[in-house]
Design an enzyme around this catalytic site. Structure first.
Site, mmCIF file in Angstrom:
data_model
loop_
_atom_site.group_PDB
_atom_site.id
_atom_site.type_symbol
_atom_site.label_atom_id
_atom_site.label_comp_id
_atom_site.label_asym_id
_atom_site.label_seq_id
_atom_site.Cartn_x
_atom_site.Cartn_y
_atom_site.Cartn_z
ATOM 1 N N ARG A 64 -6.516 1.948 -3.090
ATOM 2 C CA ARG A 64 -6.512 0.718 -3.889
ATOM 3 C C ARG A 64 -7.264 0.876 -5.214
ATOM 4 O O ARG A 64 -6.841 0.361 -6.245
ATOM 5 C CB ARG A 64 -7.126 -0.429 -3.073
ATOM 6 C CG ARG A 64 -6.976 -1.803 -3.731
ATOM 7 C CD ARG A 64 -7.527 -2.938 -2.882
ATOM 8 N NE ARG A 64 -7.173 -2.850 -1.487
ATOM 9 C CZ ARG A 64 -5.963 -3.119 -0.996
ATOM 10 N NH1 ARG A 64 -5.012 -3.519 -1.796
ATOM 11 N NH2 ARG A 64 -5.721 -2.982 0.288
ATOM 12 N N LEU A 92 -5.217 -6.161 -5.888
ATOM 13 C CA LEU A 92 -5.963 -5.346 -6.843
ATOM 14 C C LEU A 92 -7.437 -5.261 -6.429
ATOM 15 O O LEU A 92 -7.998 -6.219 -5.892
ATOM 16 C CB LEU A 92 -5.847 -5.946 -8.245
ATOM 17 C CG LEU A 92 -4.440 -5.914 -8.859
ATOM 18 C CD1 LEU A 92 -4.413 -6.700 -10.172
ATOM 19 C CD2 LEU A 92 -3.955 -4.480 -9.080
ATOM 20 N N HIS A 108 1.466 -18.510 -6.316
ATOM 21 C CA HIS A 108 1.543 -18.434 -4.852
ATOM 22 C C HIS A 108 2.421 -19.564 -4.325
ATOM 23 O O HIS A 108 2.280 -20.706 -4.766
ATOM 24 C CB HIS A 108 0.134 -18.528 -4.251
ATOM 25 C CG HIS A 108 0.121 -18.390 -2.766
ATOM 26 N ND1 HIS A 108 0.334 -17.173 -2.145
ATOM 27 C CD2 HIS A 108 -0.030 -19.297 -1.777
ATOM 28 C CE1 HIS A 108 0.300 -17.349 -0.826
ATOM 29 N NE2 HIS A 108 0.084 -18.628 -0.586
ATOM 30 N N ASP A 140 -9.524 -13.846 -8.120
ATOM 31 C CA ASP A 140 -10.872 -13.326 -7.904
ATOM 32 C C ASP A 140 -10.826 -12.254 -6.824
ATOM 33 O O ASP A 140 -9.739 -11.756 -6.498
ATOM 34 C CB ASP A 140 -11.871 -14.461 -7.612
ATOM 35 C CG ASP A 140 -11.598 -15.149 -6.278
ATOM 36 O OD1 ASP A 140 -10.735 -14.673 -5.513
ATOM 37 O OD2 ASP A 140 -12.260 -16.171 -6.003
ATOM 38 N N ASP A 144 -5.472 -14.610 -2.773
ATOM 39 C CA ASP A 144 -4.938 -15.964 -2.966
ATOM 40 C C ASP A 144 -6.047 -17.018 -2.955
ATOM 41 O O ASP A 144 -5.968 -18.059 -2.295
ATOM 42 C CB ASP A 144 -3.878 -16.283 -1.876
ATOM 43 C CG ASP A 144 -2.660 -15.378 -1.987
ATOM 44 O OD1 ASP A 144 -2.329 -14.958 -3.113
ATOM 45 O OD2 ASP A 144 -2.043 -15.083 -0.950
HETATM 46 C C1 GRF Z 1 7.169 -16.018 -5.613
HETATM 47 O O1 GRF Z 1 7.576 -17.086 -4.807
HETATM 48 C C2 GRF Z 1 5.682 -15.896 -5.623
HETATM 49 O O2 GRF Z 1 5.005 -17.087 -5.411
HETATM 50 C C3 GRF Z 1 5.421 -14.987 -4.468
HETATM 51 O O3 GRF Z 1 6.480 -14.083 -4.471
HETATM 52 C C4 GRF Z 1 7.619 -14.688 -5.053
HETATM 53 C C5 GRF Z 1 8.134 -13.757 -6.108
HETATM 54 O O4 GRF Z 1 9.368 -14.146 -6.612
HETATM 55 N N1 GRF Z 1 4.114 -14.387 -4.590
HETATM 56 P P1 GRF Z 1 9.969 -13.483 -7.929
HETATM 57 O O5 GRF Z 1 9.859 -11.979 -7.786
HETATM 58 O O6 GRF Z 1 9.201 -14.009 -9.109
HETATM 59 O O7 GRF Z 1 11.405 -13.919 -7.933
#
Ligand code: GRF
Length: 199
Positions: A64, A92, A108, A140, A144
């Site tokens: 990582r 990250l 998210h 952070d 999430d």
């Molecule tokens: C999104 O719904 C985001 O919230 C989640 O993964 C999905 C990615 O979709 N973390 P895209 O690649 O932007 O179409």
């Protein structure tokens, strides 16, 4: 213009929303200078190429810290002053927050702090919630978790499955994420302690 690196792993519909906003809104104030993917051959990279944006693939090698350092190096090489995690499926290391303090956004597909993690939509359905939604937040050290910039709710409807609910949430994501980038680029959004100042 604020140079932005967008980090992706998949379909890139959020990337597309950002590219469309940048192309269509003269006041957007931000420019995607590089799209970084941890996977080759994803639709997001095709979207970036179609928009004439430079693409870089940084493959996950299992470490990582090394992965994070490389992602940050690539972003810096393209002048980025904001990192946007748009469907980016890697976590990250803290080095990213140190190198881009208060300048990493994530989107998210749930109303945080409910349902963090990669199965947010399925978990919301399994739990039986009647509303879910989208969250844009600063990143952070925890997954999430970080100062919340924007949230919008969507209903969970009878007959929803994971795809239907996710699609309804993504409609909202595609509005919230470009709006957050624009606000950041215009100096209207910043982290203040655990919270954000947003006007
Ligand atoms: C999104 O719904 C985001 O919230 C989640 O993964 C999905 C990615 O979709 N973390 P895209 O690649 O932007 O179409």
């Amino acid at each position: 213009m604020l140079p932005v690196a967008v980090l992706v792993s998949g379909s890139g519909s959020n990337l597309q929303a950002i590219l469309d906003a940048a192309a269509g809104d003269p006041d957007f104030g931000a420019e995607v200078t590089v799209v970084i993917s941890d996977r080759p051959s994803v639709l997001a990279l095709e979207r970036a190429a179609a928009a004439g944006v430079e693409c870089e693939v940084v493959e996950w090698g299992g470490d990582r810290d090394a992965f994070t350092a490389e992602v940050c190096d690539v972003a810096e090489r393209h002048g980025a002053r904001l990192l946007v995690l748009a469907g980016f499926m890697r976590i990250l290391a803290p080095e990213a927050m140190a190198r881009f303090p208060g300048a990493i956004l994530n989107v998210h597909p749930a109303l945080l702090p409910a349902f963090p993690g990669v199965h947010a939509v399925r978990q919301a359905l399994d739990y039986g919630v009647k509303v879910s939604g989208a969250t844009v937040h600063f990143v952070d050290e925890e997954v999430d978790h970080g100062p919340i910039v924007a949230q919008e709710a969507v209903p969970v409807l009878p007959g929803d499955d994971e795809d239907l609910l996710h699609a309804r949430i993504q409609v909202v994501e595609h509005l919230l994420l470009p709006a957050a980038i624009k606000a950041f680029a215009q100096g209207r959004l910043r982290v203040v302690g655990r919270l954000v100042e947003h006007h």
